[in-house]
Structures are given as structure tokens and as C-alpha cells.
Design an enzyme around this catalytic site. Structure first.
Site, mmCIF file in Angstrom:
data_model
loop_
_atom_site.group_PDB
_atom_site.id
_atom_site.type_symbol
_atom_site.label_atom_id
_atom_site.label_comp_id
_atom_site.label_asym_id
_atom_site.label_seq_id
_atom_site.Cartn_x
_atom_site.Cartn_y
_atom_site.Cartn_z
ATOM 1 N N THR A 150 0.824 -1.220 0.000
ATOM 2 C CA THR A 150 0.000 0.000 0.000
ATOM 3 C C THR A 150 0.850 1.258 0.000
ATOM 4 N N GLY A 189 2.750 -2.785 8.192
ATOM 5 C CA GLY A 189 3.083 -2.994 9.602
ATOM 6 C C GLY A 189 4.581 -3.220 9.765
ATOM 7 N N GLU A 407 -6.154 -5.976 3.979
ATOM 8 C CA GLU A 407 -6.204 -7.197 3.165
ATOM 9 C C GLU A 407 -7.339 -7.143 2.163
HETATM 10 C C1 LIG Z 1 -1.313 -17.424 11.228
HETATM 11 C C2 LIG Z 1 -2.455 -17.017 12.098
HETATM 12 C C3 LIG Z 1 -2.325 -15.593 12.506
HETATM 13 C C4 LIG Z 1 -3.542 -14.817 12.172
HETATM 14 C C5 LIG Z 1 -3.224 -13.357 12.123
HETATM 15 C C6 LIG Z 1 -4.314 -12.591 11.504
HETATM 16 C C7 LIG Z 1 -4.194 -11.140 11.848
HETATM 17 C C8 LIG Z 1 -3.609 -10.400 10.679
HETATM 18 C C9 LIG Z 1 -2.519 -9.531 11.087
HETATM 19 C C10 LIG Z 1 -1.944 -8.694 10.214
HETATM 20 C C11 LIG Z 1 -2.335 -8.685 8.775
HETATM 21 C C12 LIG Z 1 -2.952 -7.429 8.382
HETATM 22 C C13 LIG Z 1 -1.945 -6.592 7.690
HETATM 23 C C14 LIG Z 1 -2.549 -6.063 6.447
HETATM 24 C C15 LIG Z 1 -1.909 -6.206 5.266
HETATM 25 C C16 LIG Z 1 -2.453 -5.605 4.074
HETATM 26 O O1 LIG Z 1 -3.454 -4.929 4.063
HETATM 27 S S1 LIG Z 1 -1.545 -5.977 2.673
HETATM 28 C C17 LIG Z 1 -2.330 -5.056 1.399
HETATM 29 C C18 LIG Z 1 -3.701 -5.631 1.066
HETATM 30 N N1 LIG Z 1 -4.192 -4.998 -0.108
HETATM 31 C C19 LIG Z 1 -5.184 -5.523 -0.845
HETATM 32 O O2 LIG Z 1 -5.799 -6.511 -0.507
HETATM 33 C C20 LIG Z 1 -5.474 -4.808 -2.146
HETATM 34 C C21 LIG Z 1 -6.867 -5.127 -2.648
HETATM 35 N N2 LIG Z 1 -6.909 -5.001 -4.104
HETATM 36 C C22 LIG Z 1 -6.763 -6.118 -4.909
HETATM 37 O O3 LIG Z 1 -6.604 -7.240 -4.474
HETATM 38 C C23 LIG Z 1 -6.849 -5.874 -6.398
HETATM 39 O O4 LIG Z 1 -6.590 -4.525 -6.672
HETATM 40 C C24 LIG Z 1 -8.247 -6.225 -6.969
HETATM 41 C C25 LIG Z 1 -9.315 -5.477 -6.204
HETATM 42 C C26 LIG Z 1 -8.465 -7.712 -6.806
HETATM 43 C C27 LIG Z 1 -8.326 -5.828 -8.419
HETATM 44 O O5 LIG Z 1 -7.160 -6.303 -9.011
HETATM 45 P P1 LIG Z 1 -7.022 -6.152 -10.591
HETATM 46 O O6 LIG Z 1 -7.533 -4.814 -10.985
HETATM 47 O O7 LIG Z 1 -5.631 -6.508 -10.936
HETATM 48 O O8 LIG Z 1 -7.929 -7.327 -11.112
HETATM 49 P P2 LIG Z 1 -9.367 -7.250 -11.794
HETATM 50 O O9 LIG Z 1 -9.186 -6.520 -13.100
HETATM 51 O O10 LIG Z 1 -10.385 -6.756 -10.847
HETATM 52 O O11 LIG Z 1 -9.598 -8.813 -12.067
HETATM 53 C C28 LIG Z 1 -8.783 -9.457 -13.042
HETATM 54 C C29 LIG Z 1 -8.903 -10.959 -12.822
HETATM 55 O O12 LIG Z 1 -8.042 -11.327 -11.739
HETATM 56 C C30 LIG Z 1 -8.749 -12.089 -10.789
HETATM 57 N N3 LIG Z 1 -8.143 -11.849 -9.488
HETATM 58 C C31 LIG Z 1 -8.028 -10.666 -8.837
HETATM 59 N N4 LIG Z 1 -7.387 -10.842 -7.665
HETATM 60 C C32 LIG Z 1 -7.097 -12.152 -7.570
HETATM 61 C C33 LIG Z 1 -6.445 -12.966 -6.578
HETATM 62 N N5 LIG Z 1 -5.989 -12.447 -5.417
HETATM 63 N N6 LIG Z 1 -6.316 -14.292 -6.818
HETATM 64 C C34 LIG Z 1 -6.801 -14.819 -7.970
HETATM 65 N N7 LIG Z 1 -7.448 -14.129 -8.960
HETATM 66 C C35 LIG Z 1 -7.573 -12.797 -8.737
HETATM 67 C C36 LIG Z 1 -10.150 -11.578 -10.885
HETATM 68 O O13 LIG Z 1 -11.051 -12.512 -10.335
HETATM 69 C C37 LIG Z 1 -10.284 -11.420 -12.395
HETATM 70 O O14 LIG Z 1 -10.500 -12.683 -12.959
HETATM 71 P P3 LIG Z 1 -11.441 -12.800 -14.255
HETATM 72 O O15 LIG Z 1 -10.820 -11.891 -15.289
HETATM 73 O O16 LIG Z 1 -11.408 -14.252 -14.591
HETATM 74 O O17 LIG Z 1 -12.788 -12.310 -13.834
HETATM 75 C C1 FAD Z 2 -4.637 -1.790 10.439
HETATM 76 C C2 FAD Z 2 -4.141 -1.790 9.000
HETATM 77 C C3 FAD Z 2 -2.984 -2.497 8.690
HETATM 78 C C4 FAD Z 2 -2.499 -2.487 7.381
HETATM 79 N N1 FAD Z 2 -1.336 -3.163 7.101
HETATM 80 C C5 FAD Z 2 -0.847 -3.123 5.834
HETATM 81 C C6 FAD Z 2 0.370 -3.806 5.530
HETATM 82 O O1 FAD Z 2 0.994 -4.410 6.405
HETATM 83 N N2 FAD Z 2 0.837 -3.758 4.256
HETATM 84 C C7 FAD Z 2 0.173 -3.082 3.257
HETATM 85 O O2 FAD Z 2 0.651 -3.073 2.109
HETATM 86 N N3 FAD Z 2 -1.008 -2.431 3.508
HETATM 87 C C8 FAD Z 2 -1.525 -2.440 4.771
HETATM 88 N N4 FAD Z 2 -2.703 -1.796 5.049
HETATM 89 C C9 FAD Z 2 -3.353 -1.007 3.991
HETATM 90 C C10 FAD Z 2 -4.617 -1.675 3.502
HETATM 91 O O3 FAD Z 2 -4.311 -2.809 2.745
HETATM 92 C C11 FAD Z 2 -5.414 -0.677 2.652
HETATM 93 O O4 FAD Z 2 -5.820 0.377 3.496
HETATM 94 C C12 FAD Z 2 -6.636 -1.348 2.050
HETATM 95 O O5 FAD Z 2 -6.233 -2.227 1.010
HETATM 96 C C13 FAD Z 2 -7.664 -0.336 1.508
HETATM 97 O O6 FAD Z 2 -7.085 0.435 0.497
HETATM 98 P P1 FAD Z 2 -7.178 2.050 0.572
HETATM 99 O O7 FAD Z 2 -6.689 2.450 1.899
HETATM 100 O O8 FAD Z 2 -6.528 2.563 -0.659
HETATM 101 O O9 FAD Z 2 -8.719 2.370 0.522
HETATM 102 P P2 FAD Z 2 -9.534 2.925 -0.745
HETATM 103 O O10 FAD Z 2 -9.626 1.876 -1.768
HETATM 104 O O11 FAD Z 2 -9.022 4.261 -1.121
HETATM 105 O O12 FAD Z 2 -10.996 3.017 -0.073
HETATM 106 C C14 FAD Z 2 -11.695 4.236 0.031
HETATM 107 C C15 FAD Z 2 -13.112 3.988 -0.457
HETATM 108 O O13 FAD Z 2 -13.068 3.759 -1.877
HETATM 109 C C16 FAD Z 2 -13.891 2.648 -2.198
HETATM 110 N N5 FAD Z 2 -13.427 1.995 -3.420
HETATM 111 C C17 FAD Z 2 -12.154 1.821 -3.821
HETATM 112 N N6 FAD Z 2 -12.098 1.132 -4.983
HETATM 113 C C18 FAD Z 2 -13.390 0.873 -5.332
HETATM 114 C C19 FAD Z 2 -14.018 0.191 -6.415
HETATM 115 N N7 FAD Z 2 -13.291 -0.366 -7.408
HETATM 116 N N8 FAD Z 2 -15.362 0.110 -6.433
HETATM 117 C C20 FAD Z 2 -16.099 0.638 -5.438
HETATM 118 N N9 FAD Z 2 -15.576 1.320 -4.382
HETATM 119 C C21 FAD Z 2 -14.240 1.426 -4.331
HETATM 120 C C22 FAD Z 2 -13.723 1.737 -0.999
HETATM 121 O O14 FAD Z 2 -14.809 0.803 -0.917
HETATM 122 C C23 FAD Z 2 -13.743 2.724 0.159
HETATM 123 O O15 FAD Z 2 -15.085 2.978 0.533
HETATM 124 C C24 FAD Z 2 -3.200 -1.778 6.363
HETATM 125 C C25 FAD Z 2 -4.376 -1.080 6.675
HETATM 126 C C26 FAD Z 2 -4.847 -1.085 7.990
HETATM 127 C C27 FAD Z 2 -6.105 -0.332 8.315
#
Ligand SMILES: CCCCCCCC/C=C\CCC/C=C/C(=O)SCCNC(=O)CCNC(=O)[C@H](O)C(C)(C)COP(=O)(O)OP(=O)(O)OC[C@H]1O[C@@H](n2cnc3c(N)ncnc32)[C@H](O)[C@@H]1OP(=O)(O)O
Ligand code: FAD
Length: 634
Positions: A150, A189, A407
Site C-alpha cells: 500500500t 506494519g 487485506e
Molecule cells: C497465522 C495465524 C495468525 C492470524 C493473524 C491474523 C491477523 C492479521 C494480522 C496482520 C495482517 C494485516 C496486515 C494487512 C496487510 C495488508 O493490508 S496488505 C495489502 C492488502 N491490499 C489488498 O488486498 C489490495 C486489494 N486489491 C486487490 O486485491 C486488487 O486490486 C483487486 C481489487 C483484486 C483488483 O485487481 P485487478 O484490478 O488486478 O484485477 P481485476 O481486473 O479486478 O480482475 C482481473 C482478474 O483477476 C482475478 N483476481 C483478482 N485478484 C485475484 C487474486 N488475489 N487471486 C486470484 N485471482 C484474482 C479476478 O477474479 C479477475 O479474474 P477474471 O478476469 O477471470 O474475472
Molecule cells: C490496520 C491496517 C494495517 C495495514 N497493514 C498493511 C500492511 O501491512 N501492508 C500493506 O501493504 N497495507 C496495509 N494496510 C493497507 C490496507 O491494505 C489498505 O488500506 C486497504 O487495502 C484499503 O485500500 P485504501 O486504503 O486505498 O482504501 P480505498 O480503496 O481508497 O478506499 C476508500 C473507499 O473507496 C472505495 N473503493 C475503492 N475502490 C473501489 C471500487 N473499485 N469500487 C467501489 N468502491 C471502491 C472503498 O470501498 C472505500 O469505501 C493496512 C491497513 C490497515 C487499516
């Protein structure tokens, strides 16, 4: 003489004549008797260590002191890992999430990302050589990593990430750069002060062409001094592309561009279990407190009743109690699908990848959002004491609501689920976990309100709402709207369809687990009551979906409402015995409201006394500020 163990008399009465074996449920939730024994041994091993106890409540420390104290304990835990009676992997799993780990690290584990994302990224994306080079170093804690994806300007839209990794064929190096302020990695993180390495997601450029986001191993800090490496703020040098697709200067496309998203899928799967653990804690605290708390007047002239005897309180707490079982069983099913899909992917068989993506998005969004709502209801059900920091509800709520965003922000994940459902329905193919979308589902003419009949209604709603969404998309298409506009204008329907699909999966998991499970009759009875309560609760909450997609009538709804309140009354007597079955130690609950002995008021008083403000009768600020005011005759 042994000290008499206090037990609140109301809780003591609640525990008398329990009709089922609590340990049987404990073993069910742990995954078997041996797992329960292992867990309890591990809890004793960790919680008996005086060095892991907080000298003062964390809430009274400064930000920097909180970090230092959590890091001290996290490092001590890692030292204890080697001698853990449960072995490394079960110990790590227990220490990373909302369970045992949260009993020690109340503000969060500074090393969590190292284990939850950094190592899984190496395991899932690294080549054999890269794993040989880095995995041992990571396991031995000779490096501390994070997952840096991110940015300040992008978290959701991965194809919009700005960090660039440009391959230089002359030096065979990648130059990583943050071209703008919004490209700064933000949120990862441990990135701020703890990690010295990171898996960095960046747009790979080679021969002037962007090949999309790829993972890169980047050293952030000097391993000796921990100082950031030169240029680290906006220029990183010498990163290495993990699971390098550059062979002799030529980019070789991966079999599926989304395999680089695999680490997120893993975390979405484990988050379902983690939010369920947090929900179990909240339900235990609220349930025990609701049986200790006596308030108001139910029968005129009678003693104040336990607040759990109000139907309104049962309506607040028994659905979340049932949800903890529903989400646990669904998370177990998802975990099994994850393992099967991952093993297949390692053999090059990607067939289950869409199902895994669709279901992990669906369950992560559903479990985190429902758990967050239920935790807030649990807090509210404890009145003013639920609002106190020491109740642990604020911390539990903060952890669960975070999972609604990280996530993958839940709305974005719901839309991913919808994309998968529409494709499966239209193409009538694939769809391991959504078989009902392939082939015609004949809806029942008259509604059958048995458990099986209600599950059929959920299926009718799930397939019906996908069809409603598809009809909206087609309607927009006929009006000449471009596909992306049609998709955006159908978002409300698409999200409803995705949520109905997720609920169907949870409901079927619960019902199927009871059918398949080897349960004693008393345990089967109480779990069946919880299952029926939960699936009726959700149906009543979402009755519009069912009216829209089935032959549900007003009479059916009234009948189901009656059944629901009957089940509240039937389950009420077992509420404390059910939460006791979770076997959550007081240290894990970390709340005077939820302690096993129910000694709530004394514990609340003792907690309040720990406040620095209560160490003197008059705080020094009186003389500095208040006294002058009082004398100023404003
Ligand atoms: C071990 C036990 C301990 C437990 C501990 C738990 C606690 C947790 C503690 C800490 C963890 C939290 C820390 C947080 C970390 C983070 O937040 S990391 C960052 C996370 N960020 C995201 O998740 C970003 C979200 N966005 C996306 O994933 C993508 O942008 C998207 C929304 C999926 C869109 O991607 P994109 O635009 O590239 O793809 P599309 O055009 O929408 O789709 C294209 C096709 O791809 C397929 N697709 C998309 N994603 C996936 C995937 N992940 N796997 C497989 N396929 C995927 C999608 O279905 C489309 O397929 P199609 O063309 O056939 O329809
Ligand atoms: C506690 C915490 C820990 C984290 N840890 C990590 C980490 O370790 N590593 C890391 O890489 N990231 C981490 N993140 C970041 C996290 O993965 C992002 O905040 C998350 O993926 C959301 O993305 P954003 O912040 O850009 O929100 P945005 O996508 O900007 O969301 C803002 C609004 O836009 C809307 N929106 C966005 N796209 C669309 C769409 N296509 N259609 C409709 N609505 C849409 C959303 O629904 C939301 O309402 C962490 C976040 C938190 C809160």
C-alpha cells in the site's frame, strides 16, 4: 488452608446441571482432544512467565513506551519459541493473532507481519534459490521483514501502484523508486521502526514496458546499526525480484498474473479465523457480565433480574454466540479449500484459483463485517462498563474493524465476489463452491420452514440475486452503456448477490458440519438450536432478499419469528456453559467484565485504582490551571 475460590453465585447457578459435555465442544473448536491439551500446555508455558506481564496497564504508557514494551515482550516470546512444548508452527500460529498472543501483546505484535505476510510471500512467490537464501535467515530472525504494498495514494487499486522497479540489463539490477509523494509506501506494519527488509510490490518495467505489479525483496536498514540505508526515503537500490520472471534479460510472463496476489489470499483466509477468535472473546465477556449484572425490574416487586433474562438482551447476545460457531466452521472449510488449491497450484493446476479467490474474498468480507457489528452489540449490551478501556471491547473492536479494511477493503472484495459469480452464472462452468449457479435451481413452490427448507431458501436468494444483478447489467447494456458503466450502475445489486452467496456458504457449512460431525446427542441438540437460531436470525435480518427471490410469505415470516424467540428462550439457560466451552483464559479475555469467577465489581475497582490519576488525591494540574481559574472571578 486453601484459599476459597470466589465464584459469583449467579454464575455458579448458571453452571449447575449443564446438560452437555463442555469439553466436547472445546475439543470440537480446537480440532480434537490432543489439540486442546497442546493449547493448554502452551498457554501455561507462556502465561506463567512473569517477564511477559505488564508492570502498568498499556493504556497509561506513551506511544514510544508502548512500542518499546510490546517489542520487548515480542522478542522474549521469540526466545521462548525454541523451547515451546507445542512446537514452532503451532506456537507461532497461537502467538500471531487474537488468541494467546493478544494476552501478552495487547497493542499488537511488532513482529506479526514478519510471520503473517513476509515469510508467506517468500514461500509462495520465491524461487527455490531465493527461498534457500532467505527463508532460513527469516526463520532464524536474522532478518525482520514486512509486506510493503500500500502507498499513500493507493491501497485498493494494485494496478495503480506508483512504485517502479526498472530492470537495467547492463547491470542486471532493478532500480526501485517512489516517483511521487503518493508513491510512498504507507501502512505496512513494522515498516516504521522494526523491519530491516521488505517484500515491496512495485510496477516492473523492462525494455520500456510495464509488466504489472511484482514482488521485490528490498533491504531497508543496515543489519548492524538498523539505520535506514542510503536513499531509502525515496530511492531503493539493489532490490531483487522475488520469483524472478526476468530470464537472461527477457521478461517471462507468469502462468497467471494474479499469482503475485497470493499472499493476500492467504491472509484473507487466516483473518476469518482471527476475527472469529475476537468475536468469541467479546461474546464471552458480554455473556458472563450479563449473567452477573442485575438491573431494573422485570416482575414488579421482585429482585432485580439478571439482564440476560430480558429477551432484548438474549436477542443481542445469542445470535453472535451462534455466529462464533458458524464462522469457525466456515473458516475451517475455507482453510481446507486453501490447502487443496495451493497444493494444486504448486503442481501447476490453477483450476481452483478463481474459487479460492472468490470464496476468500467473500468470507473475509462477511466474517469481518459481521464480527465488527456483533462486537459493538456486545459492548453496548454491557452498558457503561462496556465503554471502559479495561473492558477490552475498544481494543477488540479496533482489531476487528481493521480487518474490514486491511487485506482488501470489504466493498472492493464484495465486487470481486460478484465478478466471479456473474462469470460463473453466465458461463455455466467452473464454480466449485457455487455449484448452485450451474444448472437451473427449481425453487420450492411453498416454503418449507424446516432447517433443510430454510437452507433451500438461502440458495434461492443466492442464485436469484445473481440473476437480478445480471438483469440489471443486461438492461444497462441494452441502453448502450459501456460494460464498466453498467457494472458501476449495478453495484448495489452486485454486492447484495455477493453477500447472499457468502451467507449461503456459512449456513451450509454449519448445517453440513452438524450432519457430518460425530457429536454426542446433548452437544448435537444445543449446536442444532444455535444453528437454527442463526440461520433464522439472518433470514429475518435480510427478509427483503428472500421475498424478492422466493415464495416466502408474511405468514412464513411470522412463523419464523415465533420460532426465533422460542429458540432464544431454549438457548438462554446454556449461554454461560456455551461460552465456558470456548475455554478462554482470563488473561486472553483481559477484561474484568468477563472473568470466569464473575467478580466484576471488585476487579473494576482494582483496575480503576491502577490509573496514574488515582495515585494522588489532587493532581498537580490543579495548582497550575484550575486553581488560578477558580480565583480569576471570570
Ligand atoms: C497465522 C495465524 C495468525 C492470524 C493473524 C491474523 C491477523 C492479521 C494480522 C496482520 C495482517 C494485516 C496486515 C494487512 C496487510 C495488508 O493490508 S496488505 C495489502 C492488502 N491490499 C489488498 O488486498 C489490495 C486489494 N486489491 C486487490 O486485491 C486488487 O486490486 C483487486 C481489487 C483484486 C483488483 O485487481 P485487478 O484490478 O488486478 O484485477 P481485476 O481486473 O479486478 O480482475 C482481473 C482478474 O483477476 C482475478 N483476481 C483478482 N485478484 C485475484 C487474486 N488475489 N487471486 C486470484 N485471482 C484474482 C479476478 O477474479 C479477475 O479474474 P477474471 O478476469 O477471470 O474475472
Ligand atoms: C490496520 C491496517 C494495517 C495495514 N497493514 C498493511 C500492511 O501491512 N501492508 C500493506 O501493504 N497495507 C496495509 N494496510 C493497507 C490496507 O491494505 C489498505 O488500506 C486497504 O487495502 C484499503 O485500500 P485504501 O486504503 O486505498 O482504501 P480505498 O480503496 O481508497 O478506499 C476508500 C473507499 O473507496 C472505495 N473503493 C475503492 N475502490 C473501489 C471500487 N473499485 N469500487 C467501489 N468502491 C471502491 C472503498 O470501498 C472505500 O469505501 C493496512 C491497513 C490497515 C487499516
Amino acid at each position: 488452608m486453601s484459599k476459597e475460590i470466589y465464584e459469583n453465585p449467579d454464575l455458579k447457578k448458571e453452571r449447575q446441571n449443564c446438560p452437555f459435555n463442555k469439553e466436547e465442544i472445546t475439543h470440537l473448536l480446537d480440532g480434537g482432544k490432543e489439540k486442546t491439551i497442546e493449547r493448554k500446555q502452551l498457554e501455561n508455558y507462556i502465561l506463567s512467565d512473569e517477564q511477559l506481564k505488564d508492570a502498568v496497564p498499556m493504556e497509561y504508557l506513551s506511544h514510544a513506551d508502548k512500542y518499546a514494551e510490546e517489542l520487548r515482550k515480542a522478542c522474549l516470546l521469540m526466545h521462548k519459541l525454541a523451547d515451546s512444548p507445542a512446537g514452532q508452527v503451532p506456537t507461532l500460529r497461537a502467538l500471531m493473532g487474537a488468541g494467546l498472543g493478544s494476552a501478552v501483546l495487547k497493542e499488537g505484535n511488532p513482529l506479526a507481519l514478519h510471520y503473517v505476510m513476509f515469510i508467506p510471500a517468500l514461500m509462495g512467490q520465491g524461487t527455490i534459490d531465493q527461498q534457500a537464501k532467505w527463508l532460513e535467515k527469516a526463520y532464524n530472525l536474522n532478518m525482520i521483514g514486512t509486506y510493503a504494498q500500500t502507498e499513500l495514494g493507493h491501497g485498493t487499486f494494485l494496478r495503480g501502484l506508483e512504485t517502479r522497479a526498472t530492470y537495467d540489463p547492463k547491470t542486471q539490477e532493478f532500480i526501485l523508486e517512489s516517483p511521487s509523494l503518493t508513491a510512498y509506501k504507507w501502512w505496512p506494519g513494522s515498516l516504521g521502526k522494526t523491519a530491516n527488509y521488505a517484500v515491496v510490490m512495485a510496477q516492473l518495467y523492462t525494455k520500456g514496458k510495464c509488466e504489472g505489479t511484482h514482488p521485490f525483496m528490498v533491504q531497508l536498514r543496515d543489519e548492524e546499526t538498523h539505520e535506514p540505508l542510503p536513499g531509502i526515503v525515496n530511492m531503493w537500490l539493489n532490490p531483487v525480484c522475488i520469483s524472478s520472471y526476468i530470464h537472461y534479460g527477457t521478461y517471462v510472463k507468469p502462468t497467471n498474473s494474479k499469482l503475485s496476489y497470493a499472499t493476500m489470499v492467504f491472509v484473507r483466509v487466516v483473518v476469518c479465523q482471527d476475527v472469529t477468535t475476537n468475536l468469541r472473546k467479546a461474546v464471552t465477556i458480554a455473556t458472563r457480565y450479563s449473567c452477573v449484572r442485575r438491573q431494573s425490574e422485570l416482575k414488579p416487586g421482585d429482585r432485580e433480574p439478571q439482564v440476560m433474562d430480558y429477551q432484548a438482551q438474549q436477542n443481542k447476545l445469542l445470535p453472535p454466540l451462534a455466529a462464533t460457531f458458524a464462522f469457525q466452521l466456515a473458516a475451517d472449510h475455507l482453510w481446507n479449500l486453501y490447502h487443496t488449491a495451493n497444493n494444486n497450484i504448486e503442481q501447476g493446476d490453477l483450476e481452483l484459483l478463481p474459487d479460492l479467490h472468490g470464496l476468500s474474498c467473500a468470507l473475509k468480507a462477511l466474517c469481518s463485517s459481521e464480527a465488527a457489528n456483533f462486537v459493538e452489540v456486545c459492548r453496548q449490551s454491557c452498558g457503561g462498563h462496556g465503554y471502559m478501556s479495561c473492558s477490552n471491547f475498544p481494543r477488540i473492536y479496533g482489531q476487528v474493524t481493521a480487518a474490514e479494511t486491511y487485506e482488501g477493503e470489504n466493498t472492493v472484495l464484495w465486487l470481486q465476489v460478484a465478478r466471479y459469480l456473474v462469470k460463473t452464472r453466465k458461463e455455466q462452468s467452473g464454480g466449485l463452491s457455487v455449484k448452485y449457479l450451474i444448472g437451473e435451481e427449481k425453487g420450492p413452490k411453498t416454503v418449507d420452514t424446516t432447517l433443510e427448507g430454510i437452507v433451500k431458501l438461502y440458495r434461492r436468494a443466492a442464485v436469484g440475486l445473481v440473476d437480478v444483478a445480471i438483469a440489471e447489467l443486461d438492461k444497462s447494456g441494452r441502453k448502450g452503456e459501456a460494460p464498466h458503466d453498467a457494472w458501476n450502475h449495478a453495484a448495489v445489486y452486485l454486492i447484495k448477490a455477493a453477500q447472499a452467496h457468502a451467507r449461503l456458504f456459512v449456513v451450509e457449512s454449519f448445517v453440513d458440519s452438524l450432519k457430518e460431525g460425530k457429536l454426542s446427542a446433548p452437544v448435537r441438540t444445543v449446536l442444532s438450536q444455535l444453528c437454527e437460531l442463526f440461520i433464522i436470525y439472518w433470514l429475518l435480518e435480510r427478509s427483503g432478499d428472500f421475498f424478492l427471490c422466493s415464495n416466502l410469505t408474511k405468514q412464513d415470516l411470522l412463523l419464523l419469528n415465533s420460532k426465533y424467540v422460542e429458540l432464544l428462550a431454549a438457548i438462554r439457560p446454556q449461554a454461560v456453559n456455551l461460552v465456558d466451552s470456548f475455554d478462554l483464559r482470563d488473561e486472553v479475555l483481559n477484561s474484568p467484565l468477563g472473568c470466569w469467577d464473575g467478580n466484576v465489581y471488585q476487579r473494576l475497582f482494582d483496575e480503576a485504582a491502577k490509573s496514574p490519576l488515582n495515585q494522588s488525591n489532587v493532581h498537580e494540574s490543579f495548582h497550575k490551571y484550575l486553581k488560578p481559574l477558580l480565583k480569576s472571578n471570570l
